[in-house]
Design an enzyme around this catalytic site. Structure first.
Site, mmCIF file in Angstrom:
data_model
loop_
_atom_site.group_PDB
_atom_site.id
_atom_site.type_symbol
_atom_site.label_atom_id
_atom_site.label_comp_id
_atom_site.label_asym_id
_atom_site.label_seq_id
_atom_site.Cartn_x
_atom_site.Cartn_y
_atom_site.Cartn_z
ATOM 1 N N ASP A 119 33.862 -46.760 14.477
ATOM 2 C CA ASP A 119 34.927 -46.013 13.836
ATOM 3 C C ASP A 119 34.946 -44.574 14.337
ATOM 4 O OD1 ASP A 119 36.829 -44.999 12.207
ATOM 5 O OD2 ASP A 119 35.833 -45.493 10.329
ATOM 6 N N ASP A 318 43.063 -42.998 17.302
ATOM 7 C CA ASP A 318 42.140 -43.695 16.415
ATOM 8 C C ASP A 318 41.821 -45.074 16.968
ATOM 9 O OD1 ASP A 318 40.596 -44.073 14.131
ATOM 10 O OD2 ASP A 318 42.258 -44.986 13.039
#
Ligand SMILES: *[C@@H]1O[C@H](CO)[C@@H](O)[C@H](O)[C@H]1NC(C)=O
Ligand SMILES: *[C@@H]1O[C@H](CO)[C@@H](O)[C@H](O)[C@H]1NC(C)=O
Ligand SMILES: *[C@@H]1O[C@H](CO)[C@@H](O)[C@H](O)[C@H]1NC(C)=O
Length: 440
Positions: A119, A318
């Site tokens: 992440d 992202d």
């Protein structure tokens, strides 16, 4: 709380152990990080993934991915807007739907294998710890230690993320997500090694991590942790002093050949480069100047993707969001321009998220649709049709980008497929090089 508090004796033992561990590690981790290592990235929907659900159809998976993207945007937005408040709870920087790509590493001595979500929008590294396999059992690791409340890493967690009654209590962390789900446990330290694509282990020394004795149902199954890659103090990047990393995500139909992520000297920084915005370390912000369709620029208000002085809006890259999000004004302009440019029957998709879909075969779409290009300050990303549209129903191709109801916009991982995406944290740039990721 599910942990049993150790006796005073063992508390002191672990305290000393932790000090010892801390002294011995810094040198190990920095020298190893200088060398670099690589890992396989497994998409959560790949048959290789522990999260793979055999009974879902391809269309179910596409719907689920859209839903996860929306949850993630809401989550990211709730964090960026509370950032300016003084007691900002950095805890929630792990996402409720915990990401899209899984990496494998091992923890402890002897090593226990863990599958964790990677992440780039979070700093926390945590692992499910319990007395039963297949997760990590700290009692069986000879190199395990945990932090007490008076330690620096416990302080680094921030007030909102720790429960500490007494200074000599174990440092108990708690992460609360945007949707109310949680993971909690003891802030710990142990040896980590990453599994490279040839299944060799690359030793990175000791890392601080959360040893979780409770995590809510969102983290069910064999997805037993998270690997945070933001620039905050507790992330892998910060702990190992990693100066650059890169990844290459394959198209979904190539999942067998494997996506990869590279750290340190193995990272590839090549192609066009765009500056990483300074002063924000929880997400990777860049400047998107505009979007074009073929050789036509989509008419957008100037600076629509700029971050405002109070930290609102902006554009981030992202890895944990599947579909690109564009703020409403930009999304409206894009779908209007695309609708005019593509001469195929149109209708709305099977869910509210797909506002622009075209009927036909992939070949129809491929020849009718001009290339879509994201123009960054210094770099361009030209999307393949396979990374622009998804087949949401048989013969219905929907734009794989979603309306952001916030000012924030996000480049999702689907639109990064078949690009070598590099993050150089010294030069403060992100690079994009178009490649066939399946050939690496
Ligand atoms: C989880 O892992 C265990 C042991 O490795 C395995 O037997 C089980 O099938 C896995 N479950 C899923 C859903 O992949
Ligand atoms: C797998 O997918 C089916 C069909 O969508 C669903 O009913 C089921 O709950 C899913 N199982 C898990 C473990 O998510
Ligand atoms: C948006 O940001 C770019 C790059 O920093 C800058 O050149 C431009 O003037 C900004 N536009 C507005 C309207 O703020």
């Amino acid at each position: 709380m599910g942990i049993s508090l150790p006796s005073l004796f063992s508390t002191i033992f672990f305290f000393l152990n932790t000090i010892f561990v801390l002294q011995s590690i810094n040198s190990i981790s920095s020298s190893t990080a200088g060398d670099g290592f690589s890992v396989r990235l497994i998409h959560r929907d790949s048959p290789l993934s522990p999260s793979y659900n055999r009974s879902m159809t391809a269309y179910d998976r596409i719907q689920a991915a859209a839903y996860r993207s929306v949850l993630r945007l809401n989550h990211i937005h709730s964090l960026t807007t509370t950032f300016s408040s003084s007691e900002h709870d950095i805890s929630s920087r792990i996402v409720p739907e915990n990401g899209e790509y899984i990496v494998t590493f091992s923890v402890g001595t002897p090593p226990t294998q863990v599958h964790a979500f990677m992440d780039t929008g979070s700093d926390a590294i945590w692992v499910k710890c319990s007395q039963s396999s297949p997760v990590f059992n700290p009692a069986k690791s000879s190199s395990y230690g945990y932090y007490l409340c008076d330690s620096l890493p416990c302080e680094d967690l921030g007030v909102g993320r720790r429960t500490c009654a007494e200074l000599l209590d174990p440092c108990y962390y708690r992460v609360i997500y945007g949707d109310g789900s949680t993971t909690e446990g003891t802030l710990s330290r142990d040896k980590f090694a990453f599994e490279d694509p040839e299944r060799n282990l690359a030793d990175v020394g000791h890392l601080d991590f959360g040893c979780s004795d409770f995590s809510s149902w969102h983290f069910r199954g064999n997805q037993s942790g998270a690997l945070g890659l933001s620039r905050q103090p507790l992330s892998l990047i910060s702990q190992l002093g990693i100066k650059k990393f890169s990844y290459c995500m394959v198209l979904p139909d190539n999942e067998g050949s494997g996506s990869r992520m590279y750290f340190g000297s193995e990272a590839v920084i090549s192609g066009g480069q765009t500056p990483l915005l300074k002063g924000v370390d929880w997400y990777y912000y860049v400047t998107l100047i505009g979007i074009s369709i073929g050789d036509q620029n989509v008419p957008l208000p100037d600076g629509i993707f700029n971050m405002t002085s109070d930290g609102e809006g902006g554009f981030i890259i992202d890895s944990g969001t599947t579909y690109t999000f564009l703020r409403s004004e930009a999304y409206d302009a894009l779908i209007e321009a695309l609708g005019e440019a593509i001469d195929l029957p149109q209708r709305r998709g099977p869910s509210e998220w797909y506002e622009l879909c075209f009927e036909g075969s992939f070949e129809n779409l491929d020849s009718a649709a001009p290339d879509l290009k994201f123009i960054f300050d210094g770099a361009e990303v030209i999307l393949m049709k396979q990374t622009t549209y998804i087949e949401a129903e048989k013969g219905l191709w929907c734009l794989a980008m979603v309306r952001s109801n916030e000012e924030l916009s996000i480049l999702g991982n689907m639109q990064q497929q078949n690009y070598f995406v590099g993050y150089d944290l010294e030069q403060e740039v992100v690079s994009f090089a178009p490649v066939d990721c399946a050939t690496f």
